[in-house]
Design a protein around this motif. Sequence first.
Motif, PDB file in Angstrom:
ATOM      1  N   TRP A 744       0.841  -1.213   0.000  1.00 47.59           N
ATOM      2  CA  TRP A 744       0.000   0.000   0.000  1.00 47.59           C
ATOM      3  C   TRP A 744       0.873   1.258   0.000  1.00 47.59           C
ATOM      4  CZ3 TRP A 744      -0.760   4.132   3.341  1.00 47.59           C
ATOM      5  CH2 TRP A 744      -1.918   4.908   3.134  1.00 47.59           C
ATOM      6  N   VAL A 745       1.880   1.273   0.868  1.00 48.55           N
ATOM      7  CA  VAL A 745       2.761   2.452   0.972  1.00 48.55           C
ATOM      8  C   VAL A 745       3.480   2.684  -0.351  1.00 48.55           C
ATOM      9  CG1 VAL A 745       4.867   3.348   2.055  1.00 48.55           C
ATOM     10  CG2 VAL A 745       3.084   2.318   3.473  1.00 48.55           C
ATOM     11  N   ALA A 746       4.000   1.591  -0.940  1.00 52.99           N
ATOM     12  CA  ALA A 746       4.751   1.738  -2.202  1.00 52.99           C
ATOM     13  C   ALA A 746       3.835   2.284  -3.298  1.00 52.99           C
ATOM     14  CB  ALA A 746       5.328   0.391  -2.600  1.00 52.99           C
ATOM     15  N   ARG A 747       2.616   1.772  -3.366  1.00 51.82           N
ATOM     16  CA  ARG A 747       1.696   2.215  -4.427  1.00 51.82           C
ATOM     17  C   ARG A 747       1.296   3.677  -4.255  1.00 51.82           C
ATOM     18  NH1 ARG A 747      -3.407   2.718  -4.353  1.00 51.82           N
ATOM     19  NH2 ARG A 747      -3.817   1.397  -2.535  1.00 51.82           N
ATOM     20  N   VAL A 748       0.957   4.068  -3.020  1.00 50.76           N
ATOM     21  CA  VAL A 748       0.552   5.454  -2.767  1.00 50.76           C
ATOM     22  C   VAL A 748       1.716   6.399  -3.020  1.00 50.76           C
ATOM     23  CG1 VAL A 748      -0.248   7.069  -1.000  1.00 50.76           C
ATOM     24  CG2 VAL A 748      -1.258   4.799  -1.143  1.00 50.76           C
ATOM     25  N   LYS A 749       2.918   5.978  -2.641  1.00 54.11           N
ATOM     26  CA  LYS A 749       4.113   6.826  -2.851  1.00 54.11           C
ATOM     27  C   LYS A 749       4.358   7.030  -4.339  1.00 54.11           C
ATOM     28  CE  LYS A 749       8.793   7.140  -0.889  1.00 54.11           C
ATOM     29  NZ  LYS A 749       9.507   7.628  -2.026  1.00 54.11           N
ATOM     30  N   ARG A 750       4.152   5.942  -5.099  1.00 56.06           N
ATOM     31  CA  ARG A 750       4.351   6.020  -6.551  1.00 56.06           C
ATOM     32  C   ARG A 750       3.339   6.973  -7.169  1.00 56.06           C
ATOM     33  NH1 ARG A 750       4.821   0.776  -6.789  1.00 56.06           N
ATOM     34  NH2 ARG A 750       2.695   0.444  -7.526  1.00 56.06           N
ATOM     35  N   SER A 751       2.080   6.875  -6.733  1.00 56.65           N
ATOM     36  CA  SER A 751       1.045   7.726  -7.333  1.00 56.65           C
ATOM     37  C   SER A 751       1.238   9.192  -6.961  1.00 56.65           C
ATOM     38  CB  SER A 751      -0.347   7.258  -6.901  1.00 56.65           C
ATOM     39  OG  SER A 751      -0.510   7.462  -5.522  1.00 56.65           O
ATOM     40  N   LEU A 752       1.855   9.460  -5.809  1.00 56.17           N
ATOM     41  CA  LEU A 752       2.111  10.857  -5.426  1.00 56.17           C
ATOM     42  C   LEU A 752       3.256  11.451  -6.227  1.00 56.17           C
ATOM     43  CD1 LEU A 752       1.835  10.688  -1.513  1.00 56.17           C
ATOM     44  CD2 LEU A 752       0.290  11.875  -3.060  1.00 56.17           C
ATOM     45  N   GLU A 753       4.236  10.610  -6.625  1.00 54.51           N
ATOM     46  CA  GLU A 753       5.421  11.133  -7.333  1.00 54.51           C
ATOM     47  C   GLU A 753       5.196  11.253  -8.830  1.00 54.51           C
ATOM     48  OE1 GLU A 753       8.351   8.391  -6.056  1.00 54.51           O
ATOM     49  OE2 GLU A 753       8.829   9.499  -4.213  1.00 54.51           O
ATOM     50  N   MET A 754       4.209  10.524  -9.382  1.00 52.89           N
ATOM     51  CA  MET A 754       3.991  10.578 -10.840  1.00 52.89           C
ATOM     52  C   MET A 754       3.261  11.865 -11.204  1.00 52.89           C
ATOM     53  SD  MET A 754       0.970   7.773 -11.203  1.00 52.89           S
ATOM     54  CE  MET A 754       0.677   8.052 -12.936  1.00 52.89           C
ATOM     55  N   PRO A 755       3.343  12.291 -12.501  1.00 54.67           N
ATOM     56  CA  PRO A 755       2.633  13.504 -12.927  1.00 54.67           C
ATOM     57  C   PRO A 755       1.145  13.369 -12.632  1.00 54.67           C
ATOM     58  CG  PRO A 755       4.102  12.751 -14.634  1.00 54.67           C
ATOM     59  CD  PRO A 755       4.112  11.695 -13.580  1.00 54.67           C
ATOM     60  N   LEU A 756       0.505  14.487 -12.365  1.00 56.51           N
ATOM     61  CA  LEU A 756      -0.872  14.442 -11.889  1.00 56.51           C
ATOM     62  C   LEU A 756      -1.873  14.329 -13.010  1.00 56.51           C
ATOM     63  CD1 LEU A 756      -0.340  17.106  -9.174  1.00 56.51           C
ATOM     64  CD2 LEU A 756      -0.734  14.701  -8.810  1.00 56.51           C
ATOM     65  N   SER A 757      -1.558  14.835 -14.182  1.00 56.70           N
ATOM     66  CA  SER A 757      -2.518  14.787 -15.284  1.00 56.70           C
ATOM     67  C   SER A 757      -1.805  14.275 -16.521  1.00 56.70           C
ATOM     68  CB  SER A 757      -3.088  16.184 -15.528  1.00 56.70           C
ATOM     69  OG  SER A 757      -3.972  16.139 -16.593  1.00 56.70           O
ATOM     70  N   SER A 758      -1.993  13.010 -16.809  1.00 51.18           N
ATOM     71  CA  SER A 758      -1.266  12.405 -17.936  1.00 51.18           C
ATOM     72  C   SER A 758      -1.706  13.002 -19.257  1.00 51.18           C
ATOM     73  CB  SER A 758      -1.486  10.890 -17.928  1.00 51.18           C
ATOM     74  OG  SER A 758      -2.870  10.627 -17.892  1.00 51.18           O
ATOM     75  N   GLU A 759      -2.943  13.580 -19.295  1.00 51.96           N
ATOM     76  CA  GLU A 759      -3.402  14.152 -20.568  1.00 51.96           C
ATOM     77  C   GLU A 759      -2.603  15.410 -20.916  1.00 51.96           C
ATOM     78  OE1 GLU A 759      -6.552  11.900 -18.590  1.00 51.96           O
ATOM     79  OE2 GLU A 759      -5.574  13.767 -17.990  1.00 51.96           O
ATOM     80  N   SER A 760      -2.289  16.204 -19.927  1.00 50.83           N
ATOM     81  CA  SER A 760      -1.692  17.509 -20.233  1.00 50.83           C
ATOM     82  C   SER A 760      -0.185  17.532 -20.051  1.00 50.83           C
ATOM     83  CB  SER A 760      -2.325  18.584 -19.350  1.00 50.83           C
ATOM     84  OG  SER A 760      -2.109  18.235 -17.995  1.00 50.83           O
ATOM     85  N   VAL A 761       0.341  16.714 -19.145  1.00 47.48           N
ATOM     86  CA  VAL A 761       1.780  16.780 -18.858  1.00 47.48           C
ATOM     87  C   VAL A 761       2.380  15.386 -18.984  1.00 47.48           C
ATOM     88  CG1 VAL A 761       3.492  17.478 -17.162  1.00 47.48           C
ATOM     89  CG2 VAL A 761       1.292  18.632 -17.212  1.00 47.48           C
ATOM     90  N   THR A 762       3.432  15.257 -19.777  1.00 49.59           N
ATOM     91  CA  THR A 762       4.112  13.964 -19.921  1.00 49.59           C
ATOM     92  C   THR A 762       5.292  13.905 -18.981  1.00 49.59           C
ATOM     93  OG1 THR A 762       5.550  14.860 -21.603  1.00 49.59           O
ATOM     94  CG2 THR A 762       3.510  13.839 -22.366  1.00 49.59           C
ATOM     95  N   LYS A 763       5.812  12.689 -18.790  1.00 51.64           N
ATOM     96  CA  LYS A 763       6.969  12.542 -17.901  1.00 51.64           C
ATOM     97  C   LYS A 763       8.151  13.328 -18.426  1.00 51.64           C
ATOM     98  CE  LYS A 763       6.032   8.166 -15.676  1.00 51.64           C
ATOM     99  NZ  LYS A 763       6.480   6.813 -15.399  1.00 51.64           N
ATOM    100  N   LYS A 764       8.314  13.343 -19.749  1.00 49.20           N
ATOM    101  CA  LYS A 764       9.453  14.022 -20.361  1.00 49.20           C
ATOM    102  C   LYS A 764       9.425  15.518 -20.038  1.00 49.20           C
ATOM    103  CE  LYS A 764      11.724  14.619 -24.814  1.00 49.20           C
ATOM    104  NZ  LYS A 764      11.609  14.426 -26.255  1.00 49.20           N
ATOM    105  N   GLY A 765       8.237  16.073 -20.066  1.00 51.88           N
ATOM    106  CA  GLY A 765       8.100  17.510 -19.816  1.00 51.88           C
ATOM    107  C   GLY A 765       8.529  17.900 -18.414  1.00 51.88           C
ATOM    108  N   HIS A 766       8.610  16.933 -17.500  1.00 53.59           N
ATOM    109  CA  HIS A 766       8.942  17.273 -16.128  1.00 53.59           C
ATOM    110  C   HIS A 766      10.381  16.958 -15.785  1.00 53.59           C
ATOM    111  CE1 HIS A 766       5.951  18.824 -13.376  1.00 53.59           C
ATOM    112  NE2 HIS A 766       5.038  18.398 -14.244  1.00 53.59           N
ATOM    113  N   SER A 767      11.226  16.660 -16.793  1.00 50.35           N
ATOM    114  CA  SER A 767      12.596  16.283 -16.480  1.00 50.35           C
ATOM    115  C   SER A 767      13.378  17.449 -15.896  1.00 50.35           C
ATOM    116  CB  SER A 767      13.291  15.735 -17.724  1.00 50.35           C
ATOM    117  OG  SER A 767      13.208  16.718 -18.751  1.00 50.35           O
ATOM    118  N   ARG A 768      13.680  18.506 -16.716  1.00 49.25           N
ATOM    119  CA  ARG A 768      14.404  19.658 -16.185  1.00 49.25           C
ATOM    120  C   ARG A 768      13.688  20.966 -16.452  1.00 49.25           C
ATOM    121  NH1 ARG A 768      16.743  19.522 -12.299  1.00 49.25           N
ATOM    122  NH2 ARG A 768      18.027  21.322 -12.749  1.00 49.25           N
TER     123      ARG A 768
END
Length: 1436
Positions: A744-768
Amino acid sequence: MDEVKRQAVEHQVWESEWETAFNILLRLKDAIALVISWAESNEEVHNRLLLMCLELMNKMPPVYTKTSEDSSGLTVTINGESSTITHFDVLKSATSIHQPVVRIIAGLFTAKDHAMFLKTSKPGTELQEKIRSLLQSNEDTNLYELALRVLVLCAQTNASLWRRNGFSLVNQIHNYFSPLCRSEMFDRDVLMMQVGAALTPPLKFIIHLLHRFRLDKWATTEFEQDKAAAAQTKPESEDLSKTMVLIAEEFFQCLILIFSERYTYGVGKTNPLDGLKREVVHILCTGSHTFSHIQQKVSHDNNTKRVSLHEAVNQVADFRKPLSTSAGQFHCKESCLPMYSPFFMHYSKSDQSAAEQCQARVRAKMDRVTRSCFPNPLPDYLPFFENLPLILKSNMLIHVFKLVIDRTTRRSRFSSDRVFHKVLYLIGIALNEEEKDPDFGFTHKAEENVGLLGMLEGLLGKQEASICPALLEVTVEKYRKLLKRNSGPPEPVIVETHPMSTAEELKAKRQAKAAEMRQKAMAKMSSMQSKFMKKIEVDESKDETHVKTEGAIKPEDCDNKDEDIVKQIGHDFPVCIGINKWQTEIEKPRILTCILCQEDEVIAPQLGKPMVCAAFIQQSQLFTHKNQKGELMTASSGAISTRDLLTAPATLQYGVDVSTCSHSMHYECYKSLSESNRSRDSLRARQVGQHPHKMVDTESGEFQCPLCKRLSNAAIPILPAYQLTNQIGFSTVSGAANENFEVWVARVKRSLEMPLSSESVTKKGHSRKRSHSERSLLDLEKLSQTSKESDGSPKYSYNATHTDASSTTQLPTSTPTESKIIMNSPPSADDADFYNELAALFVDPETNNANSPTATPTPAGESNPRSSESTSSEAVKKPLSSQIQHAIHTLIRPFPSMSKSKICSTAFDGFEEPIKDLGKNMIKYRRRGNESKVNFIEKHLKGYAISTVTWQSAAHVARAISSYLYYDKKPLFGALNTRQRDCMSAMSRLCASLSHNMQFLLHAVSDMLRVLLCDPPTAKVTQTLGSPLFGTSPSSANPSSTPHSGTNFAFFVQLFNPAGPRKNVNLNILQVDILSLAISLMMTIGWTWNNGVQSMSNTSTKATTHQKSRLLTPDGSVDEAYVLRLALLAHYFQIFATHDESDGEDANMDDGSEIHSNLDPAIIEIMVKLYSICHPDDQPLRRVDVLWKKLEEGAHSLLRPVALLYHYITLVDPPEALKDPSIHSAEALFRYVGLPSKIEEHIQGSLVESLFVMWSLAIPKDDHLLRELVVQPVKPNLLVDLPDRYSQLINRVASFKCPTIPIEESTSNVPTLCLVCGTILCSQAYCCQKIVNKQSYGACRYHMSQCSGSVGMFLRVRDCSLVLMTTRKRGCFRPAPYVDEFGEVDQGFRRGNPLHLNPELYQKLKSLWLQQGITEEVVNYNEIDYRNVQYDWAHF
């Protein structure tokens, strides 16, 4: 001196001055007593002094009134016997209570042999002859005339004949009889009457007394016939006969005092100790009393000062040792009971009544003689007074006795029970005299003259003698015995049996009458019972057609009507949170009665009217952390003030305490009560000049509970349990039941660290690169900084000491065209206010008033938060405001649905208004942070603000109750009183119901989770913009210089923008109160589940706005259990991070094996490893047991409040182990809240280590910042320990000098000890006053704001009294917890006995402190002693 004349027609207009004469007497009375004692030592001195006084009296003889024949003499004839006396009528002439010369003369007659020459005809010395000639030249009644007038005046006042003379006379008579003055006033007057009786012929003395008391006509046989004849021509009112009877009672009282008060020094053959013992016995005959009460009641006489009161008390009384908190009391010994006289000279009317009741109770099972209170044989008179008893056998007095008995037999209205009782008592005294001296001859004379025995026998067993039947029987018995002894056997034997037979007949009649009445009463009861049963049957038949829940209202269920009847569904061990949680069903909801309208109400949804409890909300610093100087850490730090709505700081600077008296009423009734209180006080507003300060302030919403008068200022809604509503629990939508804690902790931690809106922001956009919203946020920060730096005008700068100044500039709202030009998409008309107010927040410099040293923090609701600026300043700001509005509009979207929607779900429709009212009240007392921002959020997110403050307040209340139970050595669940139970129940259900507000604000939920599961901000030595401050660092010394605007922007953006930046966490885990965070998260975590998927954010604003609200409520789901376990780990980390081995008591011990012997080696290894993660640069952990004990304490401090809260939400019964005070195991607590049963199971595993590694980044490297961290676990600020002996405390403050004036001689007049921190202060002195916000505060009041917050407790060492102080400049004095050998407190050091600490009394004070009941105590004590209002408590 100070003569009084009766006001016959109208009331006295001006009260005459009377205090001066008594003040003179108080200063002279000891000297007078000493002069009289000196005169006793030498006969010549005595005679010279007596002659001086008599000559002085001769110069100013008593004033007499003229008779109709214009002479002062008057011949009075009563029943054929006459005597010539002087004429005076107290009712018509002026009389003075002050007769000092006469009283000195009376005292001189107590010299044993020096006055005997007056009783003999032998020629004496020249001085003695002068005295004799002086006395013979005057009327022989002159000597006691003035004393008699005073006694008559008092008698007439008791008979209400002097009503119109006002309070000056009442006060004079009160002081005349008071223990302080009576030894030289009343006692001397009685003594003078005895002197007069000894020197005057009996007939003349009795006639003189009857005439002065205006009873000369009453004492004649023809009196009643004359009255009856006169009444035919002119009817007489009933009052006159009552008045005459009351005066007759006082006449007989005077005679009793003359004959029975022989214990006065110089009158009877007694010593001073005997007189003191007799007085103590009479004090104890009114009931058992403390030594101080006896001391207070005993006459302040010079003769008694020579005798030890303690010795006298020990001889006549038994001491019963003091109980824990009440003083020890003396009880009269049974052997001393015969000394009691119902007509003791120092008894007031109330004392007499109390003594009679007490003696009737005490003597109920004793023999008849003891029960009758027959006069005790009295000591013999000294030679000067030995002919006093002759008055008892005078024909005149015997005739008066006969008259009274005759009138009593006929139930005449000119006699009374009390007159008959006193006559019997006088007859008893005469019989005692005859028993001692057979030649006295009272019985012979009484029988010869009037046949007294036959008259008394005729009253035996009759209703007329019901006031003293036992005394009558004993008197008749003794009379017969003495008659038989003196004159042989009595003639008729039948007389003896006749009254007995009548007594038996009367008894049988009474029994028959009682049986008849009993039969009637039983018949009436049975008819009422049958009517009641019929009514119940009708009501039950009606109820069956109503809603099934109403079936709870049945008479047989009334025993449990104030609690829900709950059915528990579960097996094995009861659990209230987690996967093994027990289920509960409410079989019958609770029924409460409104204390105002007396209607019963079922506490169930959609049923009846909402009910509330009277509550008191106050700001509390009970748990506030103190810095190294001992001052409260109430200074606001930048990081925490941005999130003051989300979490409480670890310093717990302003807790909101809620308490209740648990008296319930309808919300409508409560509102009408509030309105009536307010209107009543507004009508009274004109009288404020008389009482400038009120203890209960109705303007700020305070009121007293109508039933118990407890101080209250709000009302808590009494909500039904969620089991009765149509809400479903979090556990029904949660999908976490299949996961263990680590997954549970690992899953919640993962969801908090990932981008919040996959439609508008990609992982690449949050690199630097920065996202668009982050760039806008930075632009907005810069704009605000330039606005603050460029504007140097004083219009926007505010002094930090102005507590009420919180200002925002309102931008013009009527410029929609401008908005359209600037913004990409124009806001609607509803949103214009939102944007204008938000932009105004960023234009103005923020003023933070949390650090202002105000003595009494002003509730925010009392100040006006928004003051509009002039139009010229708006013109200057327009371009900049437009840019800020543009930036805001691109980043922030309002929640129209949130600002307009209800703050509780549809399940609690009727409770919307009560909850809003309570929320508003609580917000007034919370830690404010930045006024403008908080006001903005309270307006646009009311439900959010109310929810967060309620959760934090519930955390405080639960923590306070569990701490009180812990320090009082009580179990967590077995010892809750009604107040605590109802308060926790109401707060718990309120917390659960307010969870509804967070379903559209999942970003707030994820923000709280981020504190526990995301990387903390890196600790820096120097503080920069937006970084968290640790404690009170040097940079936060001046709050106005610390900029928080950046974090404020981030806070608003994160709160209102679903796609805003989420990477930076602005909160340090070491600066957060884990209990408040845990409760807030447990109340909201269930909203993250939707359709089996857990999401930490709302997908889009549109979806949020139009999303259908769900009916969910916290119910102890698996998510809540995992949040609790995660919070417990975070709390363990706080304990590890703030643990310092150098602070331990046994830091110097080197034997490691001995230290660790109690712990498992595996546990020691885990502990050392976790400690090394937190303190990599320190030495390895040596005292593992100390840290382990801290972990146990920390687990208890977190889980006990949570267990209380969830018990009332889920209604799962706690295990028996948590109700038993003898069981101290933590295992039951862990299992009840769904956690592993041992601490080692909590802290082992790789997950814990990885969390500790992540959290350890928050620990500052700088030693100064590290020392300023809040040391966990949090403990309440308890009262200091006091020394056992009070002398030690006196020695401690003896050398204390005023800290303000550094002069050697400058010792403090009122050294005062703060009981919270032990500091000695210079109280109630101008030298140590402080000026805060143009108001001056005394040393204690100012220290209170720095040490204990809004309430304080101080010990004034010189007075041995406590000062309790609270808000609004209220306070009261209480006795200190030090007692003497009798267990009595000595407030004000009046008795000066050696004192020692009473642990139970001090424990009561500690409990009062822990329960935060000082304000209530102050207001309640004011009801007892209204003089508390007159003190200026601000200057203490």
